[in-house]
Design a protein around this motif. Sequence first.
Motif, short mmCIF file in Angstrom:
data_model
loop_
_atom_site.label_atom_id
_atom_site.label_comp_id
_atom_site.label_asym_id
_atom_site.label_seq_id
_atom_site.Cartn_x
_atom_site.Cartn_y
_atom_site.Cartn_z
N THR A 270 0.83 -1.22 0.00
CA THR A 270 0.00 0.00 0.00
C THR A 270 0.86 1.27 0.00
N LYS A 271 0.21 2.37 -0.29
CA LYS A 271 0.91 3.67 -0.26
C LYS A 271 1.40 4.00 1.14
N LYS A 272 0.74 3.46 2.15
CA LYS A 272 1.11 3.76 3.53
C LYS A 272 2.19 2.84 4.08
N ARG A 273 2.63 1.88 3.29
CA ARG A 273 3.60 0.91 3.82
C ARG A 273 4.87 1.66 4.24
N ASN A 274 5.52 1.13 5.24
CA ASN A 274 6.77 1.71 5.71
C ASN A 274 7.61 0.58 6.28
N ASN A 275 8.82 0.88 6.66
CA ASN A 275 9.72 -0.20 7.08
C ASN A 275 9.21 -0.94 8.30
N PHE A 276 8.45 -0.25 9.13
CA PHE A 276 7.90 -0.88 10.32
C PHE A 276 6.77 -1.84 9.94
N SER A 277 5.83 -1.36 9.11
CA SER A 277 4.71 -2.23 8.71
C SER A 277 5.20 -3.42 7.89
N LEU A 278 6.26 -3.20 7.08
CA LEU A 278 6.76 -4.29 6.23
C LEU A 278 7.30 -5.46 7.05
N MET A 279 7.89 -5.15 8.21
CA MET A 279 8.35 -6.24 9.08
C MET A 279 7.21 -7.19 9.39
N PHE A 280 6.04 -6.59 9.69
CA PHE A 280 4.89 -7.41 10.08
C PHE A 280 4.31 -8.14 8.86
N SER A 281 4.23 -7.44 7.72
CA SER A 281 3.70 -8.10 6.50
C SER A 281 4.57 -9.29 6.13
N HIS A 282 5.88 -9.08 6.14
CA HIS A 282 6.80 -10.14 5.69
C HIS A 282 6.81 -11.33 6.65
N GLU A 283 6.86 -11.02 7.96
CA GLU A 283 6.89 -12.11 8.94
C GLU A 283 5.58 -12.89 8.90
N SER A 284 4.48 -12.16 8.73
CA SER A 284 3.18 -12.82 8.63
C SER A 284 3.15 -13.76 7.43
N PHE A 285 3.63 -13.27 6.29
CA PHE A 285 3.62 -14.07 5.06
C PHE A 285 4.52 -15.30 5.21
N LYS A 286 5.65 -15.10 5.86
CA LYS A 286 6.60 -16.19 6.09
C LYS A 286 5.98 -17.29 6.97
N LEU A 287 5.20 -16.87 7.94
CA LEU A 287 4.57 -17.84 8.84
C LEU A 287 3.40 -18.57 8.17
N THR A 288 2.56 -17.81 7.46
CA THR A 288 1.29 -18.37 7.00
C THR A 288 1.39 -19.20 5.71
N VAL A 289 2.25 -18.78 4.78
CA VAL A 289 2.28 -19.49 3.48
C VAL A 289 2.57 -20.98 3.63
N PRO A 290 3.61 -21.38 4.38
CA PRO A 290 3.83 -22.83 4.53
C PRO A 290 2.81 -23.50 5.46
#
Length: 407
Positions: free
Chosen positions: A220-240
């Motif tokens: 999103t336009k509002k993404r920032n380095n802080f929010s990306l940590m959560f997006s990426h870790e979430s994706f890493k946990l949930t996909v597998p």
Amino acid sequence: MTAKSAKSAPGKPDSLAAFDYQSRTRIVFGVDSVERLGELARGLGAKVVLVVTDPGIVTAGHADRVEHILQSCGLGVVVFNEVRENPTTRDVDKCLAVAQSAGIDTIIGLGGGSSMDTAKGCNFLLTNGGRVPDYWGVGKARKPMLPFIAIPTTAGTGSECQSAALIADEHTHQKMACLDPKAAARVAVLDPALTVSQPPLVTAHTGIDAIAHAVETAVTKKRNNFSLMFSHESFKLTVPAFPRVLRNPKDIHARGRMLLGAALAGTAIENSMLGAAHAAANPLTAHYGIVHGEAVGILLPHVVRFNARDRAAKRAYAELASAPEIACVSDGLDSAVEALIARLESLLNAAQIARSLADLGVKRAKTKLLAAEAAKQWTTGFNPRLMLPKDFERLYQAAFQPRGNGR
Ligand SMILES: [Zn+2]
């Protein structure tokens, strides 16, 4: 984010987007962590607690267990167990009447997003008076609110980590997003054992929703380095973990990854908002009653394809895909995005999400109306690419084609 800070666009090599975030929610994670509920509630000064839940959670035995845990710590307990999916102003009013007559001082939301929303909605009215529409928007509550504890039994909305209550008008069905930091849970109890009782379809739909939250918040336009940590870790946990909970619902480790991943994606939403898949999904739910997770899921690969035409968004998707090693950015952004789309298609197929809008009975003739409504949704403004009604029309048209088999 202010208009000024929005200028430091994410994705540009040297600029970091500005953000302002204060965590308001203590997160307690672990199998059987719900056993600590009495101690946690007492720590917030609780004496009489309202538990807001739905009939399915009562049947699963979770409501009785929570009541017993609280009572054994000497707390008074009142249960409102009439939460309905996509709660309305009427549901909130009914919950409020129970809260008022019992003289409660703490609220617990036990269940999926609907229980959280009803509990938050009740908290607004109980402490600040008025009606739900008075709190539609951002920061409308003037007085402090009661301590709220969130106990999710699905791994989906991430509402336990968000300050928004989503309540629909009983008559018009207009969804009102009431955002206020005071509405956020003081404690979120994430107990994977409570999510094992979900019916298979609920696991499938809520899981896809959580994954979609990770994907949308990452660009999103509002993404920032802080929010990306959560997006990426979430994706890493949930996909597998997602295919594992679909195959074996009792896999407690995979359940834990989904539950934590959903909560982290909820934190990402709090910081980054959502995008076009959620904007386009809402009219499908409103007109055809399509379940939120299915509506979001069916549109998601098409939204990724559309947004990836923006170079910064393409890089953001490629970086997201690298988190669970679906792809590697150094192998090229285009192939990383294609690998991401293929994996999303594979997850959607595993969850038995309909392969096209036609399969869900959506009429092509209605796409103009759906697109006009999607363009007006709150999340449209956060999508990385400008979305006009004609763009949404193309998006819906694309979703009439059956999606690929994924990999
Ligand atoms: Zn969602």
